[in-house]
Design a protein around this motif. Sequence first.
Motif, PDB file in Angstrom:
ATOM      1  N   UNK A   1     -23.879  25.296 -15.753  1.00  0.00           N
ATOM      2  CA  UNK A   1     -22.862  25.695 -14.781  1.00  0.00           C
ATOM      3  C   UNK A   1     -21.981  24.484 -14.528  1.00  0.00           C
ATOM      4  N   UNK A   2     -20.674  24.668 -14.655  1.00  0.00           N
ATOM      5  CA  UNK A   2     -19.734  23.572 -14.453  1.00  0.00           C
ATOM      6  C   UNK A   2     -19.191  23.619 -13.028  1.00  0.00           C
ATOM      7  N   UNK A   3     -19.151  22.468 -12.379  1.00  0.00           N
ATOM      8  CA  UNK A   3     -18.599  22.354 -11.026  1.00  0.00           C
ATOM      9  C   UNK A   3     -17.336  21.504 -11.084  1.00  0.00           C
ATOM     10  N   UNK A   4     -16.232  22.035 -10.519  1.00  0.00           N
ATOM     11  CA  UNK A   4     -14.929  21.399 -10.569  1.00  0.00           C
ATOM     12  C   UNK A   4     -14.433  21.055  -9.167  1.00  0.00           C
ATOM     13  N   UNK A   5     -13.608  20.021  -9.099  1.00  0.00           N
ATOM     14  CA  UNK A   5     -12.884  19.679  -7.877  1.00  0.00           C
ATOM     15  C   UNK A   5     -11.467  20.246  -7.992  1.00  0.00           C
ATOM     16  N   UNK A   6     -11.138  21.224  -7.135  1.00  0.00           N
ATOM     17  CA  UNK A   6      -9.838  21.902  -7.252  1.00  0.00           C
ATOM     18  C   UNK A   6      -8.775  21.327  -6.318  1.00  0.00           C
ATOM     19  N   UNK A   7      -8.951  20.081  -5.883  1.00  0.00           N
ATOM     20  CA  UNK A   7      -7.947  19.462  -5.025  1.00  0.00           C
ATOM     21  C   UNK A   7      -6.650  19.232  -5.804  1.00  0.00           C
ATOM     22  N   UNK A   8      -5.546  19.334  -5.083  1.00  0.00           N
ATOM     23  CA  UNK A   8      -4.224  19.156  -5.673  1.00  0.00           C
ATOM     24  C   UNK A   8      -3.575  17.897  -5.122  1.00  0.00           C
ATOM     25  N   UNK A   9      -2.940  17.132  -5.994  1.00  0.00           N
ATOM     26  CA  UNK A   9      -2.286  15.883  -5.588  1.00  0.00           C
ATOM     27  C   UNK A   9      -1.007  16.202  -4.819  1.00  0.00           C
ATOM     28  N   UNK A  10      -0.795  15.505  -3.716  1.00  0.00           N
ATOM     29  CA  UNK A  10       0.415  15.706  -2.919  1.00  0.00           C
ATOM     30  C   UNK A  10       1.436  14.617  -3.233  1.00  0.00           C
ATOM     31  N   UNK A  11       2.660  14.864  -2.862  1.00  0.00           N
ATOM     32  CA  UNK A  11       3.740  13.882  -3.053  1.00  0.00           C
ATOM     33  C   UNK A  11       3.647  12.823  -1.959  1.00  0.00           C
ATOM     34  N   UNK A  12       2.644  11.969  -2.089  1.00  0.00           N
ATOM     35  CA  UNK A  12       2.291  11.042  -1.015  1.00  0.00           C
ATOM     36  C   UNK A  12       2.998   9.696  -1.098  1.00  0.00           C
ATOM     37  N   UNK A  13       3.805   9.504  -2.119  1.00  0.00           N
ATOM     38  CA  UNK A  13       4.523   8.244  -2.288  1.00  0.00           C
ATOM     39  C   UNK A  13       5.965   8.426  -1.820  1.00  0.00           C
ATOM     40  N   UNK A  14       6.349   7.687  -0.789  1.00  0.00           N
ATOM     41  CA  UNK A  14       7.673   7.832  -0.200  1.00  0.00           C
ATOM     42  C   UNK A  14       8.419   6.504  -0.210  1.00  0.00           C
ATOM     43  N   UNK A  15       9.740   6.601  -0.294  1.00  0.00           N
ATOM     44  CA  UNK A  15      10.603   5.423  -0.307  1.00  0.00           C
ATOM     45  C   UNK A  15      11.538   5.475   0.895  1.00  0.00           C
ATOM     46  N   UNK A  16      11.787   4.316   1.470  1.00  0.00           N
ATOM     47  CA  UNK A  16      12.660   4.282   2.621  1.00  0.00           C
ATOM     48  C   UNK A  16      13.204   2.902   2.888  1.00  0.00           C
ATOM     49  N   UNK A  17      13.868   2.760   4.024  1.00  0.00           N
ATOM     50  CA  UNK A  17      14.412   1.471   4.444  1.00  0.00           C
ATOM     51  C   UNK A  17      14.056   1.250   5.905  1.00  0.00           C
ATOM     52  N   UNK A  18      14.000  -0.014   6.298  1.00  0.00           N
ATOM     53  CA  UNK A  18      13.793  -0.371   7.689  1.00  0.00           C
ATOM     54  C   UNK A  18      14.986  -1.191   8.160  1.00  0.00           C
ATOM     55  N   UNK A  19      14.924  -1.629   9.417  1.00  0.00           N
ATOM     56  CA  UNK A  19      16.015  -2.423   9.971  1.00  0.00           C
ATOM     57  C   UNK A  19      16.362  -3.576   9.034  1.00  0.00           C
ATOM     58  N   UNK A  20      17.639  -3.856   8.910  1.00  0.00           N
ATOM     59  CA  UNK A  20      18.054  -4.889   7.971  1.00  0.00           C
ATOM     60  C   UNK A  20      18.210  -4.353   6.573  1.00  0.00           C
ATOM     61  N   UNK A  21      17.968  -3.017   6.420  1.00  0.00           N
ATOM     62  CA  UNK A  21      18.140  -2.331   5.134  1.00  0.00           C
ATOM     63  C   UNK A  21      17.193  -2.860   4.066  1.00  0.00           C
ATOM     64  N   UNK A  22      16.012  -3.312   4.479  1.00  0.00           N
ATOM     65  CA  UNK A  22      14.996  -3.709   3.495  1.00  0.00           C
ATOM     66  C   UNK A  22      14.321  -2.449   2.946  1.00  0.00           C
ATOM     67  N   UNK A  23      14.146  -2.417   1.628  1.00  0.00           N
ATOM     68  CA  UNK A  23      13.492  -1.277   1.001  1.00  0.00           C
ATOM     69  C   UNK A  23      11.984  -1.385   1.153  1.00  0.00           C
ATOM     70  N   UNK A  24      11.353  -0.262   1.414  1.00  0.00           N
ATOM     71  CA  UNK A  24       9.904  -0.201   1.483  1.00  0.00           C
ATOM     72  C   UNK A  24       9.426   1.022   0.713  1.00  0.00           C
ATOM     73  N   UNK A  25       8.207   0.926   0.243  1.00  0.00           N
ATOM     74  CA  UNK A  25       7.553   2.047  -0.444  1.00  0.00           C
ATOM     75  C   UNK A  25       6.191   2.227   0.195  1.00  0.00           C
ATOM     76  N   UNK A  26       5.865   3.455   0.598  1.00  0.00           N
ATOM     77  CA  UNK A  26       4.584   3.684   1.247  1.00  0.00           C
ATOM     78  C   UNK A  26       3.777   4.740   0.507  1.00  0.00           C
TER      79      UNK A  26
END
Length: 354
Positions: A55-80
């Motif tokens: 019997x095979x057991x699988x993990x059916x979790x799905x990857x979310x779009x968890x990587x986001x790009x943005x800027x903070x004060x001073x217009x510095x780029x950040x990636x979270x």
Amino acid sequence: MQLSDFDYFLPKELIASKPAYPRDQSRLMFVDRKKGIIKHYNFHDLPDLLNKNSVLAFNNSKVINARLFGVIEGMRNVEILLTKCLDKDKNIWEILAKGAKYLKNGSVIYFNNHKPILDKLYAIVLNQNSDGSRVIQFTDIKYQKLWMLLPFYGVLPLPPYIKNFHGSEKKYQTIYAKNQGSIAAPTAGLHFTKRIFQNLKSKGISMEYLTLHVGLGTFMEVRTENIKDHIMHEEMFEINKKTAKALNKAKSDAKKIVSIGTTTLRSLESSTFIENGKTVLSPTLSPKSTNIFIYPGYKFKFVDQLVTNFHLPKSTLLMLVSAFAGKDLIFEAYSKAIENKYRFFSFGDAMVII
């Protein structure tokens, strides 16, 4: 045991930068623990290599779009990278960040969207944790709305060793992915195709599904030289009554429980207990957390066989497979994999350990 015991040298050219096509054309190493035998196949051979009483057991979790790009004060780029929701009601999250030194308490992150929508998305930094992570709160937006916006603001968080991948994001999802929540794919499942599922069914092999949302516990590097000092991050998993009932019956019927991936294995072992000398898998009535850390010396309670990829040096995943098959045999298998130019890591080849 020492962290250095789990190190090995891997030529960079063996790190897979894209998946095999079709998926089941990846290579498959067959490792027999009792006989100490190592053989070479393709992944589409897997149904022929498994006993029909499996019997095979699988993990059916799905990857979310968890990587986001943005800027903070001073217009510095950040990636979270969103790693864990700490409070759904207040929409508070733990994150990892590139450019984290600029994320001070009170900093506001304005996120970039890559589709023409009107909703604005921003968050405030609430805390700086000692491990380098940050705590942020998405303001003026509900938790459910954030999930709706992630496909527009975020991208799938591919591992950093995958360079210049321009294929479809679907290639970093299993074909049976269902429940959203992972920040990395359960990669052993990436090799499965409709053809393999059909061949498994034709052989009478049944399949069951659980969910573990892959998080930092799976891929965070070990920083302690004595591996026993390493503390795993918690990850959420769920095993419903139907799956638990089916797997318990299979176990009592002496069928082989084949775990597809280390996340599935950790879920099963986390929810197994011994009752009156009998091994029992308990369903989770609600999502449950686990920080189980499996390394050599661990006594497996429920899983009989394992399908898994080739893992990073010094990783908890390498320690887990070393516990399952024996460290010497695993390192022999890895040596042969390198010699035979197997492809490593998330988009790489696989092994089945019986």
